[in-house]
Scaffold this motif. Structure first.
Motif, PDB file in Angstrom:
ATOM      1  N   CYS A   1       0.832  -1.196   0.000  1.00  0.00           N
ATOM      2  CA  CYS A   1       0.000   0.000   0.000  1.00  0.00           C
ATOM      3  C   CYS A   1       0.866   1.245   0.000  1.00  0.00           C
ATOM      4  CB  CYS A   1      -0.996   0.017   1.158  1.00  0.00           C
ATOM      5  SG  CYS A   1      -0.286   0.069   2.793  1.00  0.00           S
ATOM      6  N   ASP A   2       0.345   2.259  -0.648  1.00  0.00           N
ATOM      7  CA  ASP A   2       1.049   3.526  -0.796  1.00  0.00           C
ATOM      8  C   ASP A   2       1.145   4.243   0.539  1.00  0.00           C
ATOM      9  OD1 ASP A   2       0.505   6.704  -1.325  1.00  0.00           O
ATOM     10  OD2 ASP A   2       1.825   5.846  -2.864  1.00  0.00           O
ATOM     11  N   ARG A   3       2.288   4.860   0.767  1.00  0.00           N
ATOM     12  CA  ARG A   3       2.478   5.726   1.930  1.00  0.00           C
ATOM     13  C   ARG A   3       3.068   7.055   1.459  1.00  0.00           C
ATOM     14  NH1 ARG A   3      -0.858   3.505   5.455  1.00  0.00           N
ATOM     15  NH2 ARG A   3      -0.193   1.478   6.270  1.00  0.00           N
ATOM     16  N   PRO A   4       2.873   8.130   2.217  1.00  0.00           N
ATOM     17  CA  PRO A   4       3.437   9.421   1.811  1.00  0.00           C
ATOM     18  C   PRO A   4       4.955   9.347   1.646  1.00  0.00           C
ATOM     19  CG  PRO A   4       1.827   9.718   3.575  1.00  0.00           C
ATOM     20  CD  PRO A   4       2.053   8.235   3.445  1.00  0.00           C
ATOM     21  N   ASN A   5       5.431  10.161   0.718  1.00  0.00           N
ATOM     22  CA  ASN A   5       6.871  10.291   0.464  1.00  0.00           C
ATOM     23  C   ASN A   5       7.509   8.976   0.030  1.00  0.00           C
ATOM     24  OD1 ASN A   5       6.880  13.096   1.333  1.00  0.00           O
ATOM     25  ND2 ASN A   5       6.665  12.284   3.414  1.00  0.00           N
ATOM     26  N   ARG A   6       6.700   8.102  -0.569  1.00  0.00           N
ATOM     27  CA  ARG A   6       7.167   6.807  -1.078  1.00  0.00           C
ATOM     28  C   ARG A   6       7.719   5.900   0.030  1.00  0.00           C
ATOM     29  NH1 ARG A   6       6.573   6.500  -6.224  1.00  0.00           N
ATOM     30  NH2 ARG A   6       7.813   4.591  -6.372  1.00  0.00           N
ATOM     31  N   LEU A   7       7.254   6.121   1.249  1.00  0.00           N
ATOM     32  CA  LEU A   7       7.618   5.235   2.365  1.00  0.00           C
ATOM     33  C   LEU A   7       6.581   4.107   2.424  1.00  0.00           C
ATOM     34  CD1 LEU A   7       8.554   7.901   5.066  1.00  0.00           C
ATOM     35  CD2 LEU A   7      10.034   6.795   3.381  1.00  0.00           C
ATOM     36  N   HIS A   8       6.471   3.368   1.329  1.00  0.00           N
ATOM     37  CA  HIS A   8       5.392   2.401   1.164  1.00  0.00           C
ATOM     38  C   HIS A   8       5.506   1.251   2.160  1.00  0.00           C
ATOM     39  CE1 HIS A   8       4.748   4.773  -2.300  1.00  0.00           C
ATOM     40  NE2 HIS A   8       5.696   4.218  -3.053  1.00  0.00           N
ATOM     41  N   GLU A   9       4.396   0.534   2.306  1.00  0.00           N
ATOM     42  CA  GLU A   9       4.349  -0.609   3.221  1.00  0.00           C
ATOM     43  C   GLU A   9       4.120  -1.893   2.434  1.00  0.00           C
ATOM     44  OE1 GLU A   9       1.869  -2.232   7.140  1.00  0.00           O
ATOM     45  OE2 GLU A   9       1.478  -0.234   6.321  1.00  0.00           O
ATOM     46  N   ARG A  10       4.916  -2.914   2.742  1.00  0.00           N
ATOM     47  CA  ARG A  10       4.782  -4.220   2.085  1.00  0.00           C
ATOM     48  C   ARG A  10       4.789  -5.308   3.148  1.00  0.00           C
ATOM     49  NH1 ARG A  10       9.603  -4.854  -2.067  1.00  0.00           N
ATOM     50  NH2 ARG A  10       8.514  -6.815  -2.519  1.00  0.00           N
ATOM     51  N   ARG A  11       3.881  -6.258   3.000  1.00  0.00           N
ATOM     52  CA  ARG A  11       3.868  -7.416   3.896  1.00  0.00           C
ATOM     53  C   ARG A  11       3.704  -8.664   3.048  1.00  0.00           C
ATOM     54  NH1 ARG A  11       3.673  -8.978   8.986  1.00  0.00           N
ATOM     55  NH2 ARG A  11       3.490  -6.857   9.801  1.00  0.00           N
ATOM     56  N   ARG A  12       4.583  -9.641   3.266  1.00  0.00           N
ATOM     57  CA  ARG A  12       4.568 -10.883   2.495  1.00  0.00           C
ATOM     58  C   ARG A  12       4.205 -12.052   3.401  1.00  0.00           C
ATOM     59  NH1 ARG A  12       6.412 -12.783  -2.424  1.00  0.00           N
ATOM     60  NH2 ARG A  12       7.384 -14.842  -2.500  1.00  0.00           N
ATOM     61  N   PHE A  13       3.358 -12.933   2.882  1.00  0.00           N
ATOM     62  CA  PHE A  13       2.961 -14.156   3.574  1.00  0.00           C
ATOM     63  C   PHE A  13       3.471 -15.350   2.771  1.00  0.00           C
ATOM     64  CE2 PHE A  13      -0.040 -11.037   5.018  1.00  0.00           C
ATOM     65  CZ  PHE A  13      -0.369 -11.398   6.314  1.00  0.00           C
ATOM     66  N   LEU A  14       4.050 -16.329   3.457  1.00  0.00           N
ATOM     67  CA  LEU A  14       4.488 -17.575   2.841  1.00  0.00           C
ATOM     68  C   LEU A  14       3.789 -18.731   3.530  1.00  0.00           C
ATOM     69  CD1 LEU A  14       8.354 -17.056   2.452  1.00  0.00           C
ATOM     70  CD2 LEU A  14       6.630 -17.073   0.632  1.00  0.00           C
ATOM     71  N   ARG A  15       3.224 -19.620   2.705  1.00  0.00           N
ATOM     72  CA  ARG A  15       2.531 -20.773   3.270  1.00  0.00           C
ATOM     73  C   ARG A  15       3.532 -21.703   3.940  1.00  0.00           C
ATOM     74  NH1 ARG A  15      -2.530 -22.915   2.298  1.00  0.00           N
ATOM     75  NH2 ARG A  15      -2.856 -21.614   0.450  1.00  0.00           N
ATOM     76  N   ALA A  16       3.154 -22.261   5.072  1.00  0.00           N
ATOM     77  CA  ALA A  16       4.022 -23.178   5.797  1.00  0.00           C
ATOM     78  C   ALA A  16       4.373 -24.379   4.931  1.00  0.00           C
ATOM     79  CB  ALA A  16       3.353 -23.634   7.085  1.00  0.00           C
ATOM     80  N   GLU A  17       5.600 -24.849   5.003  1.00  0.00           N
ATOM     81  CA  GLU A  17       6.046 -25.966   4.172  1.00  0.00           C
ATOM     82  C   GLU A  17       5.331 -27.268   4.523  1.00  0.00           C
ATOM     83  OE1 GLU A  17      10.257 -26.304   4.238  1.00  0.00           O
ATOM     84  OE2 GLU A  17      10.606 -24.313   3.362  1.00  0.00           O
ATOM     85  N   THR A  18       4.698 -27.320   5.685  1.00  0.00           N
ATOM     86  CA  THR A  18       3.975 -28.530   6.091  1.00  0.00           C
ATOM     87  C   THR A  18       2.700 -28.731   5.280  1.00  0.00           C
ATOM     88  OG1 THR A  18       2.848 -27.262   7.814  1.00  0.00           O
ATOM     89  CG2 THR A  18       4.860 -28.451   8.442  1.00  0.00           C
TER      90      THR A  18
ATOM     91  N   ALA B   1       3.645 -17.957   7.390  1.00  0.00           N
ATOM     92  CA  ALA B   1       4.678 -17.119   7.995  1.00  0.00           C
ATOM     93  C   ALA B   1       4.596 -15.754   7.322  1.00  0.00           C
ATOM     94  CB  ALA B   1       6.054 -17.722   7.786  1.00  0.00           C
ATOM     95  N   THR B   2       4.833 -14.702   8.080  1.00  0.00           N
ATOM     96  CA  THR B   2       4.715 -13.368   7.502  1.00  0.00           C
ATOM     97  C   THR B   2       5.834 -12.458   7.962  1.00  0.00           C
ATOM     98  OG1 THR B   2       3.225 -11.483   7.173  1.00  0.00           O
ATOM     99  CG2 THR B   2       3.211 -12.502   9.351  1.00  0.00           C
ATOM    100  N   THR B   3       6.168 -11.500   7.112  1.00  0.00           N
ATOM    101  CA  THR B   3       7.182 -10.526   7.448  1.00  0.00           C
ATOM    102  C   THR B   3       6.913  -9.250   6.655  1.00  0.00           C
ATOM    103  OG1 THR B   3       9.559 -10.066   7.590  1.00  0.00           O
ATOM    104  CG2 THR B   3       8.808 -11.242   5.651  1.00  0.00           C
ATOM    105  N   LEU B   4       7.301  -8.128   7.212  1.00  0.00           N
ATOM    106  CA  LEU B   4       7.330  -6.887   6.442  1.00  0.00           C
ATOM    107  C   LEU B   4       8.541  -6.917   5.523  1.00  0.00           C
ATOM    108  CD1 LEU B   4       6.466  -4.282   9.224  1.00  0.00           C
ATOM    109  CD2 LEU B   4       5.005  -4.926   7.298  1.00  0.00           C
ATOM    110  N   LEU B   5       8.457  -6.202   4.419  1.00  0.00           N
ATOM    111  CA  LEU B   5       9.577  -6.048   3.492  1.00  0.00           C
ATOM    112  C   LEU B   5       9.886  -4.573   3.338  1.00  0.00           C
ATOM    113  CD1 LEU B   5       8.439  -8.453   0.600  1.00  0.00           C
ATOM    114  CD2 LEU B   5      10.039  -8.973   2.468  1.00  0.00           C
ATOM    115  N   TYR B   6      11.167  -4.274   3.150  1.00  0.00           N
ATOM    116  CA  TYR B   6      11.501  -2.890   2.797  1.00  0.00           C
ATOM    117  C   TYR B   6      10.821  -2.535   1.483  1.00  0.00           C
ATOM    118  CZ  TYR B   6      15.224  -2.321   6.293  1.00  0.00           C
ATOM    119  OH  TYR B   6      15.944  -2.186   7.471  1.00  0.00           O
ATOM    120  N   PRO B   7      10.317  -1.304   1.375  1.00  0.00           N
ATOM    121  CA  PRO B   7       9.645  -0.908   0.127  1.00  0.00           C
ATOM    122  C   PRO B   7      10.664  -0.658  -0.999  1.00  0.00           C
ATOM    123  CG  PRO B   7       9.710   0.945   1.632  1.00  0.00           C
ATOM    124  CD  PRO B   7      10.235  -0.247   2.394  1.00  0.00           C
TER     125      PRO B   7
END
Length: 203
Positions: free
Chosen positions: A174-191, A197-203
């Motif tokens: 999602c867009d944030r002011p001054n291009r300080l955007h927000e990203r969150r990635r989800f990965l399905r468990a290998e089981t 599992a989830t983590t924020l990512l640098y934009p």
């Protein structure tokens, strides 16, 4: 400083449902439009826009002519990526996973839910094949229309089907002011269970 509308770290399907509902309310045209990227077994990519026609915890469904370029690539290499870009909301969702063909009954039901003219157009098209002139296609459309007009529906062509992408990764942006955007990635468990599992990512 926390942001009140930060991307939730909880269930990605719940977030997708909420964002998709927002898009359906806000986007002026085709909020269900998504870019579909496929590739040959040799890794040559191609991308095009398709329409999302169903979604849930079992995956994301779209329909196509399986003899088209994308259909041929899917059957040879059933891995794909989706991208939703809701410009008016300044949001994106990326989804990666494997593809499986929907059951014939599911394809039949969706095909016959379409307008009669749309059924005709699909049955008359050799999608992605060379066309010598638009008049040729329009003549085929008219022939199919006349043949099935009394019945009011066209038999679903065997090559017209749907595919379901089962996600192994979902990323929200999602867009944030001054291009300080927000990203969150989800990965399905290998089981293979419903865990993510989830983590924020640098934009």
């Amino acid at each position: 400083m926390s942001e009140p509308d930060a991307i939730p770290a909880s269930d990605p399907f719940t977030t997708f449902n909420a964002w998709f509902a927002d898009a359906c309310a806000a986007e002026p045209n085709d909020p269900n439009a998504m870019a579909l990227a496929t590739a040959t077994p040799g890794g040559v990519p191609s991308v095009r826009m398709v329409l999302l026609k169903g979604h849930g915890r079992d995956g994301f469904v779209f329909y196509t002519n399986a003899d088209s370029r994308k259909g041929v690539e899917i059957r040879a290499n059933p891995q794909a990526a989706l991208l939703f870009h809701w410009k008016s909301l300044r949001r994106q969702v990326r989804i990666e996973g494997s593809l499986t063909e929907v059951m014939p009954a599911e394809a039949d039901a969706y095909f016959h839910s379409r307008a009669f003219v749309s059924q005709v157009g699909s049955a008359a098209s050799d999608q992605s094949r060379p066309l010598d002139g638009r008049e040729t296609y329009l003549a085929r459309v008219e022939a199919v229309r006349e043949r099935y007009e009394d019945a009011g529906e066209v038999p679903r062509p065997a090559h017209w089907t749907g595919f379901r992408l089962t996600p192994r990764a979902i990323e929200f942006w999602c867009d944030r002011p001054n291009r300080l955007h927000e990203r969150r990635r989800f990965l399905r468990a290998e089981t293979g269970d419903e865990g993510w599992a989830t983590t924020l990512l640098y934009p």
